[in-house]
Every structure is written in structure tokens, then in C-alpha cells.
Design an enzyme around this catalytic site. Structure first.
Site, PDB file in Angstrom:
ATOM      1  N   LYS A  50       0.861   3.832   6.978  1.00  0.00           N
ATOM      2  CA  LYS A  50       0.152   4.648   5.986  1.00  0.00           C
ATOM      3  C   LYS A  50       0.574   6.105   6.168  1.00  0.00           C
ATOM      4  CE  LYS A  50      -2.898   1.278   4.947  1.00  0.00           C
ATOM      5  NZ  LYS A  50      -2.655   0.426   3.842  1.00  0.00           N
ATOM      6  N   SER A  94       0.790  -1.228   0.000  1.00  0.00           N
ATOM      7  CA  SER A  94       0.000   0.000   0.000  1.00  0.00           C
ATOM      8  C   SER A  94       0.828   1.286   0.000  1.00  0.00           C
ATOM      9  CB  SER A  94      -0.964   0.021   1.178  1.00  0.00           C
ATOM     10  OG  SER A  94      -0.271   0.149   2.388  1.00  0.00           O
TER      11      SER A  94
END
Length: 181
Positions: A93, A50
Site C-alpha cells: 500500500k 488495491s
């Protein structure tokens, strides 16, 4: 003969003191290393794609656990957190918006935070990004996070905000593999 016995006794005593000194040094080093690991820096392995190309799957990174205890979270920070939806997995993230921010995602792949378009030079070039047109308000003690690999990231667009208390550190450096330095 008694002098020789006395010398042997002193020598044995000195050897014993030296062994004790080394033992104390080793135990102290282990305790300091454990304290640093528990309270200051934590090694972390990037679990998903990600964050590519910023962080690759399997990159070994150092997370600074003191950064948000001594300072505050900022938009754009790469954070490590305990996911409440991903079976308690630890994820990494990018913080896109923080408490009180309004986020607008557009079908053209743009993100506006508090009415200002954010420039995201860290995103992979050539990636065709599009979002559902939506407006999101970030609540108290919450953070809206997204992966840099937007088309392959399970993030706040899907699981919602993360709680600030779930953040355990800020990405500091990639330490392995050396090709990523």
C-alpha cells in the site's frame, strides 16, 4: 613408465583442484544470493488490485528491505508489510501519513494531512472517490496506508493503522512482466 604415472597423478590432482574450485564458487554464489534475498532485496507478487494502476495483480516486484533500516519512511512511499488483520498476509500500500500526522478525509474525495491537501497524481483518472468525513490521528510508531485504487482497497480506513515494525520494505521496481517496465 614412471614419468607417465607421475603425469597422470598431477593431472588427477589438477582436475580435483578445479572441481573443488568450482564447488567453492557455486557454494559462495548460493550463500551470497541467500544473504541478499534475506537481508536486502525480496521478490514480492502483488496480491490484490488495491494498488492499480500503479501495481497490477500478479506484478512481480522487488522490495528493498534495507530502505527503512538505513533511512526513514516518507509519506507517499509504497511499502510492503505484514498485515495483522488479513491472516498475516503480506500487502503493499501507499503510506499516506506517519507518526504524529492528522488526516482529514472528506466526502469530496480529498485528503488533508496536517491541514494541507495532498495531491495524488498517481490515482486512476476518472475514478469517483468519496470518503466518510473523518479526522484521524496517527499514533506513535504507526502508519496510515491506502491503496491507489481507493474504491477497491481494504486499507487503514477499514483495518486501522499499521505498526512500523510490520513494514518489511519499500517497493523498488516491477521486474515482471516486461510490459510493465
Amino acid at each position: 613408465m614412471p614419468d607417465n604415472t607421475k603425469n597422470n597423478g598431477n593431472r588427477t590432482k589438477k582436475v580435483a583442484q578445479e572441481i573443488i574450485g568450482y564447488f567453492i564458487a557455486i557454494v559462495s554464489a548460493v550463500i551470497i544470493a541467500i544473504l541478499i534475498r534475506v537481508f536486502i532485496f525480496e521478490p514480492f507478487i502483488v496480491p490484490t488490485p488495491s494498488m492499480e494502476p500503479t501495481l497490477m495483480v500478479g506484478d512481480k516486484v522487488i522490495v528493498n528491505k534495507l530502505s527503512y533500516k538505513l533511512g526513514s519512511l516518507a509519506k507517499g512511499d509504497i511499502i510492503a508489510f505484514h498485515s495483522s488483520t488479513e491472516d498475516g498476509k503480506e500487502l503493499v500500500k501507499r503510506a499516506i501519513a506517519i507518526e504524529g500526522d492528522e488526516i482529514v478525509l472528506t466526502s469530496e474525495g480529498e485528503i488533508f494531512v496536517n491541514g494541507e491537501k495532498i495531491e495524488e497524481g498517481y490515482l486512476p483518472s476518472g475514478q469517483n472517490i468519496s470518503y466518510l468525513n473523518q479526522t484521524i490521528m496517527v499514533g506513535e510508531d504507526e502508519v496510515f496506508v491506502m491503496g491507489d485504487n481507493r474504491n477497491n482497497s481494504f486499507d487503514s480506513r477499514y483495518f486501522g493503522m499499521i505498526q512500523e515494525e510490520d513494514i518489511f520494505g519499500e517497493f523498488l521496481i516491477v521486474y515482471w512482466p516486461p510490459s510493465r517496465w
